[in-house]
Motif scaffolding. Structure first.
Motif, mmCIF file in Angstrom:
data_model
loop_
_atom_site.group_PDB
_atom_site.id
_atom_site.type_symbol
_atom_site.label_atom_id
_atom_site.label_comp_id
_atom_site.label_asym_id
_atom_site.label_seq_id
_atom_site.Cartn_x
_atom_site.Cartn_y
_atom_site.Cartn_z
ATOM 1 N N SER A 468 43.766 18.820 48.092
ATOM 2 C CA SER A 468 42.350 18.574 48.397
ATOM 3 C C SER A 468 41.962 19.050 49.787
ATOM 4 N N ASP A 469 42.943 19.260 50.673
ATOM 5 C CA ASP A 469 42.627 19.743 52.019
ATOM 6 C C ASP A 469 42.017 21.140 51.988
ATOM 7 N N TYR A 470 42.313 21.907 50.939
ATOM 8 C CA TYR A 470 41.718 23.241 50.879
ATOM 9 C C TYR A 470 41.031 23.506 49.539
ATOM 10 N N TYR A 471 40.437 22.474 48.962
ATOM 11 C CA TYR A 471 39.628 22.658 47.759
ATOM 12 C C TYR A 471 38.520 23.681 47.977
ATOM 13 N N GLU A 472 37.829 23.566 49.127
ATOM 14 C CA GLU A 472 36.715 24.487 49.363
ATOM 15 C C GLU A 472 37.201 25.927 49.408
ATOM 16 N N ASN A 473 38.355 26.164 50.023
ATOM 17 C CA ASN A 473 38.863 27.527 50.109
ATOM 18 C C ASN A 473 39.123 28.116 48.727
ATOM 19 N N THR A 474 39.836 27.362 47.895
ATOM 20 C CA THR A 474 40.202 27.890 46.586
ATOM 21 C C THR A 474 38.988 28.031 45.672
ATOM 22 N N SER A 475 37.982 27.200 45.873
ATOM 23 C CA SER A 475 36.796 27.262 45.021
ATOM 24 C C SER A 475 35.859 28.393 45.413
ATOM 25 N N THR A 476 35.646 28.569 46.702
ATOM 26 C CA THR A 476 34.614 29.510 47.156
ATOM 27 C C THR A 476 35.118 30.929 47.348
ATOM 28 N N ALA A 477 36.430 31.101 47.519
ATOM 29 C CA ALA A 477 36.961 32.434 47.816
ATOM 30 C C ALA A 477 36.703 33.416 46.679
ATOM 31 N N ILE A 478 36.766 32.949 45.438
ATOM 32 C CA ILE A 478 36.591 33.852 44.293
ATOM 33 C C ILE A 478 35.183 34.451 44.259
ATOM 34 N N PRO A 479 34.107 33.649 44.169
ATOM 35 C CA PRO A 479 32.785 34.282 44.152
ATOM 36 C C PRO A 479 32.458 35.023 45.436
ATOM 37 N N TYR A 480 32.985 34.559 46.577
ATOM 38 C CA TYR A 480 32.736 35.256 47.833
ATOM 39 C C TYR A 480 33.325 36.665 47.778
ATOM 40 N N ALA A 481 34.548 36.797 47.290
ATOM 41 C CA ALA A 481 35.173 38.120 47.190
ATOM 42 C C ALA A 481 34.461 38.986 46.161
ATOM 43 N N MET A 482 34.061 38.390 45.047
ATOM 44 C CA MET A 482 33.392 39.163 43.997
ATOM 45 C C MET A 482 32.070 39.746 44.487
ATOM 46 N N VAL A 483 31.322 38.943 45.240
ATOM 47 C CA VAL A 483 30.036 39.414 45.764
ATOM 48 C C VAL A 483 30.249 40.403 46.906
ATOM 49 N N THR A 484 31.140 40.080 47.825
ATOM 50 C CA THR A 484 31.353 40.931 48.996
ATOM 51 C C THR A 484 31.858 42.314 48.614
ATOM 52 N N TYR A 485 32.759 42.372 47.629
ATOM 53 C CA TYR A 485 33.389 43.645 47.261
ATOM 54 C C TYR A 485 32.938 44.159 45.897
ATOM 55 N N SER A 486 31.905 43.558 45.331
ATOM 56 C CA SER A 486 31.350 43.984 44.036
ATOM 57 C C SER A 486 32.436 44.094 42.971
ATOM 58 N N LEU A 487 33.188 43.019 42.804
ATOM 59 C CA LEU A 487 34.257 42.981 41.813
ATOM 60 C C LEU A 487 33.755 42.391 40.498
ATOM 61 N N GLY A 488 34.433 42.724 39.441
ATOM 62 C CA GLY A 488 33.986 42.301 38.118
ATOM 63 C C GLY A 488 34.539 40.979 37.651
#
Length: 651
Positions: A468-488
């Protein structure tokens, strides 16, 4: 008797508004500390709700909001109402007092206390009356939870995201629809990013769909994020995070054993300044100005890739068995590692008991990058297991001659690969670093390095919900990377599952395996953006949170398989002597401009909705249209004033 009659008439008046949206306004806040400054994340929205009004702050044990509402938000006055019991909430005089206020605000706390103590009391009637008269009702954290029609009551305590996806009907998922009715057909959640609750919000919607075929819209707010909702039910986002919408029909949810199964659920994430109409569903997205259409639109590597969500030997046994079966006993397997560990030894021993006798371990050392025996070992291997590697160590080794050979071998058609736990980040386009550091996403400290690009349109997050100490990291990293790098694609893996990517010669597939569903996000949107706001309004790194107009969410239960390909046909194709040549290559569309110049390509569905509008600067472009539904589409190619059209048939 006169006073009692007044209360009865007021109750009848309130009930007339119970079946639809009323006339009042709402302030919804996802939690987090309000910032006592003019530029703080909360002040503009809270001022919208409180300015010039008498404010009643309701809580179980005191709130501390009174000075903030008066000093920062322009309230005429503010008063705490500490109401820790149903007895105190059900006093008629409380009704008479509260209806004289212009803004009633529920502080954070325990929503079960609020639900159990306030439901059916004079307090509830007062709030209903105020809203029906055009007053403003607000709440933060637990205080926001109770304002949707369907409420997560937390009667049996809170429920965690991993519990939700493993069983959306579990004993802690206590939902009720008999409290406030300001937001018909909605269910709220709060602290979505901070506590990894995106999966929980989806599961709330799934619970209503599976248990009662009820069509419910999920609406969640991150902490340090809020929304004002005016009398026309138009909401505006403020703050550092996102407002998340889960839009689905009941038939899109089901269960495999108890596990959540979700099929193409529409997800929107709105950032500061975006608006959402709670009645019509219409949005405006001024802060989502980035084109996020993926440069690649599919994954077609001719490989077989397994990736697990946990570093533990126990949680990897099922994946190892699948890997061994696919590899077969005759293949030579090479375990790639940067460090030797007990877990590595356990994995190797177990694979050998499964029949992989030709299994050897290669510790990566830059100093042996020219070693001839090591080159022979790599060259003879047909399957690879990655464990205990960092992207820095692996990247350094890949620069050596033997590293170049390894890079070629793992891409050879038919190669079988397995990635264990944290190594599961490696096969994607980007490797998410620093995700085990508490607060990394919040402070903008996540970093994204180049992956192996075996799956060049994908980012993978293992160890989701492991800490739970890094719930935010694991949750937000995916959409952040998809938007930042236009991934599918974005894949979340937990300790209880693994993914299997396979290719049969013409199509690729992604399968979910294990106790928990594999969660998949697919980028089928056009616009996105990342948060630009800090909590205090001062200079600094904003949170690494993304917004987007639409993506699709899947929960793949054990043995569920999603096809990532589609065949493509062309009707009325351009003649060979035209400026452009269009032809198909399996499920891909290839466009070639004979004059070697830039051209514009646009694509529309049969309803006239524009799906793609790109200017290509290369003389030849290959488009993978796997993500489109089967059917007919109309395409246009234009250069200068010359425009040509043709039909595309997907089947």
């Amino acid at each position: 008797m006169k006073n009692a009659g007044y209360h009865i008439l007021a109750l009848i008046f309130v009930l007339s508004f119970s079946n639809g949206f009323g006339q009042g306004r709402l302030l919804l806040a996802g939690g987090g500390n309000e910032k006592n400054s003019q530029n703080g994340w909360s002040t503009p929205a809270y001022t919208w709700a409180a300015q010039g009004k008498r404010v009643a702050v309701i809580s179980n044990d005191g709130s501390g909001y009174v000075p903030y509402f008066i000093n920062q938000c322009g309230a005429k006055s503010a008063k705490d109402f500490i109401i820790p019991s149903q007895t105190l909430a059900n006093v008629p005089a409380l009704y008479d007092t509260l209806i004289t206020y212009g803004f009633v605000f529920f502080a954070g706390g325990d929503q079960w206390d609020y639900y159990a103590n306030f439901k059916g009391t004079w307090l509830q009637r007062a709030v209903d009356t105020l809203f029906a008269r055009g007053g403003t009702i607000g709440g933060t954290s637990a205080g926001m939870h109770i304002l949707s029609e369907t409420v997560f009551t937390a009667q049996n305590g809170t429920v965690y995201p991993d519990e939700c996806i493993e069983n959306p009907l579990n004993q802690y998922m206590k939902l009720s629809g008999d409290f406030f009715h300001f937001m018909p057909s909605y269910i709220f959640d709060t602290h979505v990013a901070e506590r990894g609750r995106f999966a929980r919000l989806v599961s709330f919607v799934a619970n209503r769909a599976i248990a009662s075929l009820q069509n419910t819209i999920g609406f969640g707010l991150d902490d340090m994020t809020c929304m004002t909702v005016d009398e026309n039910m138009l909401g505006t986002v403020y703050g550092t995070g996102a407002a998340t919408l889960v839009l689905a029909e009941p038939h899109q949810f089901s269960q495999s054993n108890t596990h959540l199964k979700a099929d193409s659920i529409s997800i929107r994430q709105l950032l500061h300044g975006c608006t959402y109409n709670f009645i019509t569903g219409a949005t405006t997205i001024p802060s989502l100005s980035q084109d996020i259409s993926p440069m690649l639109l599919g994954e077609n590597a001719p490989l077989h890739i397994f990736a697990s969500g946990s570093n533990s030997f126990v949680y990897n046994k099922n994946m190892l068995e699948a890997f061994a079966t696919k590899a077969g006993s005759n293949r030579k397997i090479l375990a790639i590692c940067s460090t030797i560990s007990t877990t590595l030894t356990q994995l190797v021993d177990y694979l050998q008991t499964l029949g992989l006798a030709n299994l050897q371990v290669l510790p990566l050392q830059t100093a042996t990058g020219n070693d001839a025996n090591e080159a022979l070992l790599i060259n003879q291997s047909e399957g690879f297991l990655f464990i205990n590697n960092t992207i820095n160590q692996l990247s350094s080794y890949l620069e050596s001659p033997n590293g170049h050979l390894l890079n070629e071998k793992i891409r050879a058609p038919g190669t079988v690969l397995a990635f264990v736990g944290s190594d599961s980040r490696l096969p994607g386009a980007k490797v998410i670093e620093n995700y085990t550091i508490s607060g990394a996403s919040y402070y903008g400290e996540l970093s994204f390095m180049e992956g192996l690009n075996l799956l060049p349109n994908t980012v993978i997050m293992p160890e989701t919900f492991s800490n739970s100490d890094y719930y935010e990291n694991t949750s937000t990293a995916i959409p952040y990377a998809m938007v930042t790098y236009s991934l599918g694609f974005g894949v979340w893996l937990t300790g209880d599952n693994y993914m299997a990517f396979s290719y049969n010669g013409s199509k690729s597939y992604l399968s979910g395996k294990g106790k928990a569903p594999v969660m998949l996000l697919i980028n089928n949107g056009l616009k996105g953006g990342i948060s630009q706001h800090t909590a205090t309004g001062s200079a600094g790194s904003p949170r690494q949170l993304a917004g987007f107009d639409q993506m699709l969410f899947y929960a793949l239960g054990d043995e569920d398989t999603l096809s990532l390909g589609s065949s493509v046909g062309v009707e009325n194709a351009l003649a060979p002597d035209e400026l452009y040549t269009v032809y198909t290559d399996h499920k891909k569309l290839v466009i070639r401009c004979k004059k070697q110049t830039a051209f514009q390509f646009s694509l529309y569905d049969v309803t006239g909705r524009q799906i793609m509008n790109n200017i290509f600067i290369k003389p030849e472009e290959t488009l993978d249209l796997w993500y489109l539904k089967n059917g007919m589409y109309l395409a246009y190619i234009q250069k200068d004033l010359k425009r040509r059209s043709f039909k595309i048939i997907l089947n």
